[in-house]
Design a protein around this motif. Structure first.
Motif, PDB file in Angstrom:
ATOM      1  N   ASP A 163      -1.796  -2.499   2.833  1.00 29.57           N
ATOM      2  CA  ASP A 163      -0.892  -3.627   3.051  1.00 29.57           C
ATOM      3  C   ASP A 163       0.332  -3.559   2.131  1.00 29.57           C
ATOM      4  OD1 ASP A 163      -3.785  -5.708   3.384  1.00 29.57           O
ATOM      5  OD2 ASP A 163      -2.526  -4.919   5.002  1.00 29.57           O
ATOM      6  N   THR A 164       0.335  -2.610   1.213  1.00 26.84           N
ATOM      7  CA  THR A 164       1.468  -2.452   0.310  1.00 26.84           C
ATOM      8  C   THR A 164       2.741  -2.147   1.085  1.00 26.84           C
ATOM      9  OG1 THR A 164       0.106  -1.713  -1.550  1.00 26.84           O
ATOM     10  CG2 THR A 164       2.435  -1.052  -1.559  1.00 26.84           C
ATOM     11  N   ALA A 165       3.759  -2.975   0.884  1.00 28.64           N
ATOM     12  CA  ALA A 165       5.008  -2.841   1.632  1.00 28.64           C
ATOM     13  C   ALA A 165       5.995  -3.896   1.157  1.00 28.64           C
ATOM     14  CB  ALA A 165       4.761  -3.020   3.128  1.00 28.64           C
ATOM     15  N   VAL A 166       7.219  -3.750   1.611  1.00 26.09           N
ATOM     16  CA  VAL A 166       8.192  -4.835   1.477  1.00 26.09           C
ATOM     17  C   VAL A 166       8.058  -5.700   2.725  1.00 26.09           C
ATOM     18  CG1 VAL A 166      10.611  -5.480   1.253  1.00 26.09           C
ATOM     19  CG2 VAL A 166       9.756  -3.425   0.106  1.00 26.09           C
ATOM     20  N   TYR A 167       7.888  -6.982   2.518  1.00 22.65           N
ATOM     21  CA  TYR A 167       7.706  -7.917   3.623  1.00 22.65           C
ATOM     22  C   TYR A 167       9.016  -8.675   3.852  1.00 22.65           C
ATOM     23  CZ  TYR A 167       2.727  -7.015   3.783  1.00 22.65           C
ATOM     24  OH  TYR A 167       1.492  -6.403   3.942  1.00 22.65           O
TER      25      TYR A 167
END
Length: 115
Positions: free
Chosen positions: A89-93
């Motif tokens: 789920d690691t990401a820029v949202y």
């Protein structure tokens, strides 16, 4: 014009939770779809969840059962509740809003999940 400002990202451990917020301002009366996208390093931006003005919601298969999208119309704010976080789920949202004429994007908020 519509302005979108995200907040709530951070560093969490696997299994943890976060709540992302997207505060909207400007000409939001014409927005038909509100949503959250994310972009991981080296990957394309992908839809996470969205909600249309009548209130129907849509979630990506990878987040069903763990993510919840909601809106508080009185506060002009959209939320993404993220539970049972995984390293993937690691990401820029990014917060997204769509009118019939154009798309609007926030600046993004980083979510990092440690294993």
């Amino acid at each position: 014009q519509v302005q979108l400002v995200e907040s709530g990202g951070g560093l969490v451990q696997t299994g943890g939770s976060l709540r992302l917020s997207c505060a909207a301002s400007g000409s939001i009366f014409n927005i038909k779809i509100w949503g959250w996208y994310r972009q991981a390093p080296g990957k394309q931006r992908e839809l996470v969840a969205d909600v249309s003005s009548p209130g129907s919601t849509n979630l990506a298969n990878s987040v069903k059962g763990r993510f919840t999208i909601s809106r508080d119309n009185a506060k002009n704010t959209m939320y993404l509740q993220i539970d049972s976080l995984k390293p993937e789920d690691t990401a820029v949202y990014y917060c997204h809003a769509a009118s019939p004429a154009r798309n609007y994007w926030g600046q993004g908020t980083q979510v990092t999940v440690s294993s």
